[in-house]
Write a protein that holds these residues in place. Structure first.
Motif, PDB file in Angstrom:
ATOM      1  N   PRO A 350       8.501  -2.429  -2.240  1.00 44.94           N
ATOM      2  CA  PRO A 350       7.261  -2.729  -2.957  1.00 44.94           C
ATOM      3  C   PRO A 350       7.145  -1.836  -4.190  1.00 44.94           C
ATOM      4  CG  PRO A 350       6.830  -2.261  -0.632  1.00 44.94           C
ATOM      5  CD  PRO A 350       8.251  -1.884  -0.887  1.00 44.94           C
ATOM      6  N   VAL A 351       6.471  -2.338  -5.217  1.00 44.32           N
ATOM      7  CA  VAL A 351       6.207  -1.491  -6.381  1.00 44.32           C
ATOM      8  C   VAL A 351       5.343  -0.326  -5.937  1.00 44.32           C
ATOM      9  CG1 VAL A 351       4.999  -1.347  -8.573  1.00 44.32           C
ATOM     10  CG2 VAL A 351       6.433  -3.321  -8.082  1.00 44.32           C
ATOM     11  N   PHE A 352       5.781   0.865  -6.296  1.00 44.22           N
ATOM     12  CA  PHE A 352       5.086   2.073  -5.868  1.00 44.22           C
ATOM     13  C   PHE A 352       3.738   2.163  -6.591  1.00 44.22           C
ATOM     14  CE2 PHE A 352       4.191   6.574  -5.570  1.00 44.22           C
ATOM     15  CZ  PHE A 352       4.712   6.936  -4.339  1.00 44.22           C
ATOM     16  N   GLY A 353       2.667   2.310  -5.848  1.00 44.22           N
ATOM     17  CA  GLY A 353       1.340   2.477  -6.459  1.00 44.22           C
ATOM     18  C   GLY A 353       0.890   1.263  -7.246  1.00 44.22           C
ATOM     19  N   ILE A 402       2.444   7.515 -15.734  1.00 42.16           N
ATOM     20  CA  ILE A 402       2.219   7.006 -14.373  1.00 42.16           C
ATOM     21  C   ILE A 402       3.151   5.839 -14.102  1.00 42.16           C
ATOM     22  CG2 ILE A 402       0.555   5.786 -12.912  1.00 42.16           C
ATOM     23  CD1 ILE A 402      -1.653   7.427 -14.258  1.00 42.16           C
ATOM     24  N   ILE A 404       6.063   5.113 -15.580  1.00 37.24           N
ATOM     25  CA  ILE A 404       7.460   5.555 -15.496  1.00 37.24           C
ATOM     26  C   ILE A 404       7.727   6.176 -14.111  1.00 37.24           C
ATOM     27  CG2 ILE A 404       9.157   7.186 -16.397  1.00 37.24           C
ATOM     28  CD1 ILE A 404       8.758   5.321 -18.557  1.00 37.24           C
ATOM     29  N   PHE A 405       6.853   7.107 -13.714  1.00 30.99           N
ATOM     30  CA  PHE A 405       7.087   7.792 -12.440  1.00 30.99           C
ATOM     31  C   PHE A 405       7.007   6.805 -11.271  1.00 30.99           C
ATOM     32  CE2 PHE A 405       5.139  11.466 -14.939  1.00 30.99           C
ATOM     33  CZ  PHE A 405       6.375  11.941 -15.331  1.00 30.99           C
ATOM     34  N   SER A 406       6.094   5.853 -11.354  1.00 32.34           N
ATOM     35  CA  SER A 406       5.984   4.882 -10.263  1.00 32.34           C
ATOM     36  C   SER A 406       7.228   4.005 -10.180  1.00 32.34           C
ATOM     37  CB  SER A 406       4.746   4.008 -10.455  1.00 32.34           C
ATOM     38  OG  SER A 406       3.582   4.793 -10.498  1.00 32.34           O
ATOM     39  N   LEU A 408      10.231   4.978 -11.026  1.00 34.57           N
ATOM     40  CA  LEU A 408      11.272   5.817 -10.416  1.00 34.57           C
ATOM     41  C   LEU A 408      11.080   5.856  -8.898  1.00 34.57           C
ATOM     42  CD1 LEU A 408      11.377   8.835 -12.909  1.00 34.57           C
ATOM     43  CD2 LEU A 408      12.966   6.921 -12.772  1.00 34.57           C
ATOM     44  N   ALA A 409       9.827   6.012  -8.489  1.00 36.03           N
ATOM     45  CA  ALA A 409       9.557   6.072  -7.051  1.00 36.03           C
ATOM     46  C   ALA A 409       9.842   4.736  -6.373  1.00 36.03           C
ATOM     47  CB  ALA A 409       8.104   6.483  -6.824  1.00 36.03           C
TER      48      ALA A 409
ATOM     49  N   VAL B  71      16.910  11.232 -11.865  1.00 31.66           N
ATOM     50  CA  VAL B  71      16.394  10.371 -10.800  1.00 31.66           C
ATOM     51  C   VAL B  71      17.049   8.992 -10.871  1.00 31.66           C
ATOM     52  CG1 VAL B  71      14.354   9.252  -9.867  1.00 31.66           C
ATOM     53  CG2 VAL B  71      14.213  11.617 -10.620  1.00 31.66           C
ATOM     54  N   PRO B  92       9.211  -0.063   3.372  1.00 27.52           N
ATOM     55  CA  PRO B  92       8.013  -0.558   2.666  1.00 27.52           C
ATOM     56  C   PRO B  92       7.050   0.572   2.299  1.00 27.52           C
ATOM     57  CG  PRO B  92       7.831  -1.019   5.003  1.00 27.52           C
ATOM     58  CD  PRO B  92       9.157  -0.352   4.812  1.00 27.52           C
ATOM     59  N   ILE B  93       7.435   1.370   1.327  1.00 26.90           N
ATOM     60  CA  ILE B  93       6.553   2.455   0.878  1.00 26.90           C
ATOM     61  C   ILE B  93       5.679   1.902  -0.253  1.00 26.90           C
ATOM     62  CG2 ILE B  93       6.472   4.748  -0.152  1.00 26.90           C
ATOM     63  CD1 ILE B  93       9.407   5.073   0.930  1.00 26.90           C
ATOM     64  N   HIS B  94       4.365   1.913  -0.051  1.00 28.21           N
ATOM     65  CA  HIS B  94       3.487   1.316  -1.062  1.00 28.21           C
ATOM     66  C   HIS B  94       2.930   2.319  -2.037  1.00 28.21           C
ATOM     67  CE1 HIS B  94       3.601  -2.042   1.788  1.00 28.21           C
ATOM     68  NE2 HIS B  94       3.302  -2.782   0.745  1.00 28.21           N
ATOM     69  N   GLY B  95       3.023   3.579  -1.720  1.00 26.12           N
ATOM     70  CA  GLY B  95       2.471   4.569  -2.624  1.00 26.12           C
ATOM     71  C   GLY B  95       2.188   5.854  -1.888  1.00 26.12           C
ATOM     72  N   ASN B  96       1.701   6.815  -2.631  1.00 25.15           N
ATOM     73  CA  ASN B  96       1.383   8.104  -2.042  1.00 25.15           C
ATOM     74  C   ASN B  96       0.350   8.756  -2.942  1.00 25.15           C
ATOM     75  OD1 ASN B  96       1.376  10.950  -1.658  1.00 25.15           O
ATOM     76  ND2 ASN B  96       3.291  10.781  -0.530  1.00 25.15           N
ATOM     77  N   GLU B 100       0.742  10.655  -6.644  1.00 27.06           N
ATOM     78  CA  GLU B 100       0.232   9.951  -7.830  1.00 27.06           C
ATOM     79  C   GLU B 100      -0.775  10.810  -8.589  1.00 27.06           C
ATOM     80  OE1 GLU B 100      -0.785   5.713  -7.168  1.00 27.06           O
ATOM     81  OE2 GLU B 100       0.507   5.852  -5.418  1.00 27.06           O
ATOM     82  N   TRP B 103       1.290  13.430 -10.558  1.00 33.47           N
ATOM     83  CA  TRP B 103       1.940  13.024 -11.804  1.00 33.47           C
ATOM     84  C   TRP B 103       0.971  12.412 -12.804  1.00 33.47           C
ATOM     85  CZ3 TRP B 103       5.643   9.653  -8.553  1.00 33.47           C
ATOM     86  CH2 TRP B 103       5.141   8.344  -8.387  1.00 33.47           C
ATOM     87  N   THR B 104      -0.296  12.376 -12.459  1.00 33.29           N
ATOM     88  CA  THR B 104      -1.307  12.070 -13.464  1.00 33.29           C
ATOM     89  C   THR B 104      -1.847  13.360 -14.078  1.00 33.29           C
ATOM     90  OG1 THR B 104      -1.936  10.161 -12.144  1.00 33.29           O
ATOM     91  CG2 THR B 104      -3.455  10.816 -13.897  1.00 33.29           C
TER      92      THR B 104
END
Lengths: 635, 283
Positions: A350-353, A402, A404-406, A408-409, B71, B92-96, B100, B103-104
């Motif tokens: 899945p797309v991160f974030g 945000i 770019i980093f997402s 990469l993640a 990376v 299935p990692i959706h985010g953290n 986030e 890195w903001t």
């Protein structure tokens, strides 16, 4: 009258253009006679009227307005029987068509035509700059080369090619049978060849083509020879096309999503085009205004930019950049969308974030309107405004970061399929970061005072628009090539294309940072001896970049003609456009799908994005409701 | 499952390895960035702070670029699809949320710090120098297609104009920049400062030349046919030599005309003829 002249088509369009030219002569001569001007025939005046009127005569002749004219005059309209949908043969692409898939291909192919013309101009530029002194063009012709190069690649390649790709895939992605306004869509497309032809024809204008850069700053532009107006007016047609398409996208996205497709279930490409369309609708009228000012100054003796008559020279730049800075995002956000699609599918994650990805797009839209004057740090405007513009310009790197980093993640811990679209996407990630970094540097006022109007700027914009936008365009074209043509492209040639482009692109544009900081101004046909060796390196590398694009052209043409047949879903993607055949049926979906989950649920056992034929949990009377009623505008 | 094999490398080892390689590569990149001869000669007191700002920006930028590249490369090496994995999906990692936020906030902080620093530099390079032995000199700069002319107040109140720029060493000079036709941009790369010459308004900047020598004057804003050839020279003289020159020029009762033929002075003064002026003394 022969029937071919009565039917919409190329014969009628040609005859109509002759009529338009006659009209231009008549209007000019008639007006001059009434007002008592001598001589009666003034070539510039005729040309000016012709530049505006002949395109309309052409479009009417081609039939772009037929339906509306009939409707407006109360005549019985030709009932829309959908016979205009789909392409029967390659010839169908040369006529107005209301099928978004046909229009998408028209857009993409036309844009790439202009890319090759613009690229060819770049080759001429680099040939001239290979050594100091004059090689084979004089400085007026040289100024024309880079002006037309930039104008074609910005207004007729990057902006429309994204609109073209989205035109094809976006309705499919949201489960719609077409765009909201198919006839407007057809008109939007046909404005493009008009604008592009006009810009190219400027080379034949007396005094040469427009030669004031794509920025066309007053007071150079409102005193330049006639060729300038091929830009001034050409931009109006390209801009009108942009605005109409953006409206079309907005209405399509807001009203025609399949049942269950909430905003936060939309693929990020849809989000990206939603954001881009907002930018286009709000900003593009400003570039139109800036060019109208120039046109009025030139043709009717207005004094917008004549300081002796109370005009304001700096106003041009404010109005121009109020569009042209957001335009940078118009040329980048759709690419962000493409990258999100490809990274999720090719990383099987899945797309991160996801939500932050969507919100950061909107943040860029909002912030994008607050930074325009960073193009004017040395323009002589009031000095205090530089500081807030520096801060907003720097801060816009945060939502971009945000993203770019997402991305990469998203790749991390995935199962990466390193094929051509993915290579271009990863190339984009690294190159765009460089463009972004030099962008942050350029936000810093003291540095910009030194490097503005130098090759450092040239390097920056090419890292953003070539390493950024163009890499995503290549990625997108390879990625959706099977869907659009029903054929697979040649993977080996694709990878060759990537590596050649990646290497020569860097060899071309990286050294420009150095010569820029060393003090080489941009937009010069000749330069000091000290920059000679780097310029030779850059020119040779540029020719390599040019050659690499031929690999792409061959791959596209050969694969379209004889590549192996594509399956409906060769990438195992979840989004809706891959759930139908390649190429899709004429009306996209035999049955409108119902969306039951997010678009990127890779790795989630049993996850689906859309279902066809209903599922026990979502089936019901409302299933076909909003989408189909709103989705039948052509009926 | 491939997951086990994929996870077989200790992730902490990988991160440490990436960190080490990233640090080494960043140091190498910064070294390379410092080794490149980026700027022309530092010939004004404004040049130093701007060049230092550049160095700081390079030092901040290199690790960011290196980090992204590492990376990407490591993802390609570690996680590429291998034979037999054609139908494998990632986790299935959706985010953290934590990461986030990090890195903001971190880039935002870095950018704010850089902006503050750049603002300080801006104040530094634009402010009038504190009371010096000699008062600030004013020169009116006129841009026209395709040449610059310079108007001096002159000695004994007798103004004169030249096409070659003479400047005294270590004395602040304020340029009032005007245009007679279209927009130009008055730039001496060795001084780092530039500003557009705009019809109808007067723009300005100041520099304090610090280094004797002859430097190119360049038009940086596209101004038409002869834009590429709108190059002249600036000559920084010792104070006494400058004063001598100034008095001599003021004494001569000549009308505003071309400059003195010194050291490849102005080329192709006025009147267009752009390509004739292509000697290119801007070296």
């Amino acid at each position: 009258m022969p029937v071919t002249l009565r039917q919409p088509g190329w014969s009628r369009a040609s005859a109509s253009m002759v009529l338009g030219l006659a009209f231009s002569y008549a209007l000019s001569i008639g007006a001059r006679a009434i007002l008592g001007y001598d001589p009666l025939l003034d070539g510039e005046s005729v040309m000016r009227i012709a530049l505006i009127s002949v395109p309309f005569f052409f479009l009417v002749g081609l039939g772009c307005f037929s339906y509306w004219f009939r409707w407006a005059s109360g005549a019985p309209t030709v009932p829309e029987d959908h016979s205009g949908h789909g392409a029967k043969s390659w010839k169908s692409y040369f006529y107005p068509n209301t099928d978004h898939k046909v229009i998408g291909i028209q857009y993409v192919v036309t844009s790439f035509f202009f890319m090759f013309v613009g690229g060819l101009l770049a080759m001429l530029i680099r040939a001239e700059l290979a050594a100091p002194g004059r090689q084979f063009v004089d400085s007026n012709a040289y100024n024309g080369l880079f002006s037309v190069h930039a104008s074609l690649l910005i207004f007729l390649f990057i902006i429309p090619v994204f609109a073209g790709l989205a035109n094809y895939v976006l309705p499919l992605m949201i489960g719609a049978p077409d765009m909201a306004f198919p006839r407007l869509n057809a008109l939007s497309y046909w404005l493009l060849p008009v604008a592009g032809t006009m810009m190219m024809l400027s080379f034949f204008a007396p005094g040469g083509s427009f030669a004031t850069g794509w920025t066309a700053y007053a007071t150079l532009s409102n005193t330049a020879p006639l060729g300038q107006e091929f830009f001034t007016i050409g931009v109006q047609f390209a801009g009108a096309s942009s605005i109409a398409t953006a409206l079309n996208f907005l209405v399509t996205i807001i009203t025609m999503r399949a049942p269950g497709m909430s905003f936060f279930r939309m693929p990020l490409l849809v989000w990206a085009n939603f954001s881009t369309s907002l930018l286009v609708v709000i900003a593009t009228p400003f570039v139109a205004a800036s060019q109208f000012f120039v046109l009025l100054d030139r043709s009717l003796g207005f004094n917008f930019f004549d300081h002796g008559q109370g005009g304001d020279v700096l106003m041009y730049q404010h109005v121009f950049w109020f569009y042209s800075h957001p335009a940078v995002y118009i040329m980048m956000l759709p690419g962000f969308g493409i990258v999100s699609e490809i990274l999720a599918v090719k990383s099987r994650k899945p797309v991160f974030g996801y939500r932050m990805m969507a919100f950061s797009l909107l943040a860029i839209v909002a912030l994008g309107f607050t930074v325009w004057a960073h193009h004017m740090f040395v323009s002589g405007m009031q000095t205090w405004i530089r500081v807030p513009m520096m801060v907003t310009t720097a801060i816009i790197a945060v939502p971009t970061g945000i993203k770019i980093f997402s991305w990469l993640a998203t790749m991390w811990k995935g199962v990466l399929k390193l094929d051509t679209p993915m290579l271009f996407t990863m190339g984009f990630l690294t190159m765009f970061v460089l463009g972004g970094i030099s962008g942050v540097m350029l936000a810093m006022i003291p540095l910009t005072i030194h490097v503005s109007d130098t090759y450092f700027i040239v390097a920056h914009i090419h890292y953003v628009l070539f390493g950024g936008s163009l890499f995503t365009i290549f990625a997108g074209v390879y990625f959706w090539f099977p869907k659009m043509t029903g054929r697979m492209y040649d993977e080996k040639l694709g990878k060759l294309h990537f590596w050649l482009t990646f290497i020569f692109f860097n060899a071309t544009f990286a050294p420009m940072h150095v010569i820029g900081v060393q003090g080489m101004p941009r937009r010069v046909a000749d330069y000091a001896e000290q920059f000679a060796s780097w310029n030779l390196v850059i020119s040779l590398a540029a020719f390599g970049t040019g050659i690499s694009s031929l690999v792409f052209a061959y791959n596209m043409v050969a694969s379209w003609r004889g590549g192996p047949r594509a399956e409906s879903n060769p990438w195992r993607s979840l989004t809706l456009e891959w759930q139908v055949s390649s190429p899709p049926p004429i009306f996209n979906f035999d049955e409108i799908p119902t969306v039951v989950g997010g678009p990127y649920e890779y790795g989630v056992p049993g996850a689906v994005h859309g279902v066809f034929g209903g599922s026990p949990t979502t089936a019901g009377p409302g299933r076909r409701g909003p989408a189909t009623t709103a989705g039948a505008p052509s009926a | 499952m491939g997951e086990e094999r994929r996870g077989s490398r200790n992730s902490r080892t990988v991160v440490v390895e990436m960190f080490v390689i990233g640090t080494v590569a960043s140091l190498a990149g910064i070294a390379l960035g410092s080794a490149i001869e980026w700027f022309p000669a530092q010939a004004s007191s404004q040049a130093g702070p701007i060049d230092t700002l550049w160095d700081v920006l390079v030092i901040c930028s290199v690790p960011i670029f290196v980090g992204v590249v590492i990376v990407v490369v490591y993802a390609a090496l570690l996680f590429r699809q291998r034979p037999g994995e054609e139908n494998l999906d990632g986790p299935p990692i959706h985010g953290n949320t934590t990461i986030e936020i990090v890195w903001t906030v971190l880039p935002a902080l870095l950018l704010v710090v850089l902006c503050v620093y750049a603002y300080v530099v801006l104040l530094d390079i634009e402010q009038k120098p504190a009371q010096a032995a000699t008062p600030e000199m004013k020169i009116d700069v006129y841009g026209e297609q395709f040449a610059w002319t310079f108007k001096y107040a002159g000695a004994n109140g007798k103004p004169f104009t030249t096409t070659q720029l003479y400047l005294p060493q270590d004395r602040s000079v304020k340029f009032d920049v005007h245009s007679k036709d279209v927009i130009h941009d008055f730039w001496v790369p060795a001084f780092r400062m530039k500003i557009d010459a705009v019809p109808g308004i007067t723009t300005a900047y100041r520099v304090t030349p610090t280094k004797l020598g002859i430097y190119p004057v360049v038009c940086a804003e596209l101004c038409g046919l002869g834009h590429a050839y709108m190059r002249q020279t600036a000559r920084v003289l010792p104070t006494d030599a400058f004063d001598t020159w100034l008095e001599k020029e003021s004494a001569e009762d000549n009308p505003p005309a071309g400059g003195k033929p010194v050291a490849g002075g102005a080329t192709g003064a006025t009147g267009g003829g752009g390509s004739d002026a292509a000697e290119g003394d801007a070296g």
